[in-house]
Design an enzyme around this catalytic site. Structure first.
Site, PDB file in Angstrom:
ATOM      1  N   ARG A 101       0.826  -1.210   0.000  1.00  0.00           N
ATOM      2  CA  ARG A 101       0.000   0.000   0.000  1.00  0.00           C
ATOM      3  C   ARG A 101       0.870   1.274   0.000  1.00  0.00           C
ATOM      4  O   ARG A 101       0.549   2.248   0.644  1.00  0.00           O
ATOM      5  CB  ARG A 101      -0.954   0.007   1.203  1.00  0.00           C
ATOM      6  CG  ARG A 101      -1.908  -1.163   1.246  1.00  0.00           C
ATOM      7  CD  ARG A 101      -2.859  -1.167   0.053  1.00  0.00           C
ATOM      8  NE  ARG A 101      -3.693  -2.361   0.091  1.00  0.00           N
ATOM      9  CZ  ARG A 101      -3.404  -3.515  -0.509  1.00  0.00           C
ATOM     10  NH1 ARG A 101      -2.281  -3.616  -1.218  1.00  0.00           N
ATOM     11  NH2 ARG A 101      -4.214  -4.546  -0.441  1.00  0.00           N
ATOM     12  N   SER A 110     -10.860   0.156   2.849  1.00  0.00           N
ATOM     13  CA  SER A 110     -10.090  -0.186   4.047  1.00  0.00           C
ATOM     14  C   SER A 110      -9.437   1.073   4.607  1.00  0.00           C
ATOM     15  O   SER A 110      -8.665   1.738   3.911  1.00  0.00           O
ATOM     16  CB  SER A 110      -9.017  -1.226   3.724  1.00  0.00           C
ATOM     17  OG  SER A 110      -9.613  -2.430   3.294  1.00  0.00           O
ATOM     18  N   GLU A 151      -4.775   4.388   5.909  1.00  0.00           N
ATOM     19  CA  GLU A 151      -4.545   4.332   4.466  1.00  0.00           C
ATOM     20  C   GLU A 151      -4.892   5.634   3.739  1.00  0.00           C
ATOM     21  O   GLU A 151      -4.104   6.140   2.948  1.00  0.00           O
ATOM     22  CB  GLU A 151      -5.328   3.171   3.840  1.00  0.00           C
ATOM     23  CG  GLU A 151      -4.661   1.826   3.996  1.00  0.00           C
ATOM     24  CD  GLU A 151      -5.159   0.819   2.978  1.00  0.00           C
ATOM     25  OE1 GLU A 151      -5.428   1.222   1.836  1.00  0.00           O
ATOM     26  OE2 GLU A 151      -5.280  -0.366   3.322  1.00  0.00           O
TER      27      GLU A 151
END
Length: 337
Positions: free
Chosen positions: A166, A237, A332
């Protein structure tokens, strides 16, 4: 043709959390010429700049100062490389899920595990998005960028994108690179990745494992477990799955025998959603925001939420996980401004 700037533009439809937010100035970038024109405009009138696509990984405040520029560069090109390999180049403004559907119809495979992830193509390399055993870095050959320092466009090879979990050079230097196109190496021969048991289980019994079957199963799983941003605002997420050392994992395993984790290099990747769920956060609501009732990893806007509320909720969850598991969660989405 000169750029057209709009003033005081609502961004509610351009961030998947659906927060009420107003851009001081707004412009759409549909070509590299538009980017050069924007750069020249900012030289004359320096202002903060926020680049967005579909706003799928963004937490906006009520007022966004300066310029918000939506990257809306379109285009899809397919080049047969011989054998079964196909080079596919997509404009950064193309919608991600629709692009996968289009390629499947053309018999071009490799992205089906990442179906139904919201957002545009240009956002995919930034987060190095991934799902069900495949990360986008596994399929990218190169990324075309506009470099704000060098004032020019060029291609970065996969190795130069510094992809990690990520993460990427684009995420770490978001104020330098604007992604214009992404080039993928795909195939006309199915290379089905079904390493995740939930995905295998979701493919109907007796059905041949195929890219289309994987695509359908992924869409079914995501629709069952994850809220549609059009219906319930969210950014997917919200926390990364933390990676811990072998020794820390063994300590946690002794304390929590049922902990969900996967081997990752020399350590283990922990399921952040499992930890959040174990602490009873699933379905929790506070003010206009909360934790999704079916997926603890997803924070949602029930319609009246804002950045302040999401930030407060995320802080409460992070602190709780730190206290009870000794693990630091990392967010995130990007908060702006």
């Amino acid at each position: 043709m000169s750029l057209v700037f709009q003033r005081n533009v609502p961004l509610k439809a351009l961030n998947t959390f659906g927060f009420d937010s107003i851009a001081e100035r707004f412009v759409r970038l549909e070509s590299v010429d538009d980017i050069h024109a924007l750069h020249a405009s900012l030289d004359e009138n320096p202002s903060p700049l926020l680049l967005i696509g579909g706003g799928s990984n963004l937490v906006l405040g009520r007022q966004v100062p300066g310029v918000v520029a939506q990257v809306a560069i379109a285009g899809i090109e397919c080049e047969e490389l011989g054998g079964d390999r196909v080079r596919v180049t997509l404009g950064a403004g193309e919608e991600w899920h629709s692009s996968i559907e289009s390629l499947l119809r053309q018999g071009i495979y490799g992205l089906e595990n990442m179906a139904l992830i919201p957002g545009c193509v240009g956002a995919a390399p930034v987060q190095n998005i991934g799902a069900y055993g495949v990360e986008v870095k596994d399929r990218i050959e190169a990324v075309e960028v506009y470099d704000w320092q060098q004032r020019r466009c060029f291609w970065l090879k996969n190795a130069d994108c510094e992809f990690a979990y990520r993460d990427s050079v684009f995420k770490r230097h978001y104020d330098r690179y604007l992604i214009t196109r992404v080039r993928f190496l795909l195939s006309r021969v199915a290379e089905c990745v079904v390493t995740y048991k939930p995905l295998r289980d979701a493919i109907e019994t007796g059905l041949e494992v195929s890219p289309q079957a994987i695509f359908d199963a992924v869409c079914r799983i995501r629709r069952e477990k994850l809220p549609d941003p059009v219906v319930l605002g969210n950014a997917g997420s919200f926390f990364k799955n933390p990676v811990v050392s072998m020794s820390q994992y063994e300590t946690l395993k002794a304390k929590c025998p049922n902990i969900v984790a996967y081997a990752e290099g020399d350590g283990f990747k922990l399921a952040a959603g499992w930890m959040i769920d174990q602490r009873g956060w699933k379905g929790f609501r506070q003010e206009g925001v909360g934790v999704h009732e079916h997926q603890a990893l997803v924070l949602v806007n029930y319609g009246k939420g804002d950045r302040r509320q999401i930030e407060a909720l995320a802080g409460m969850i992070s602190e709780d996980i730190q206290v009870h598991f000794g693990v630091q969660l990392e967010i995130e989405p990007r908060f702006y401004p």
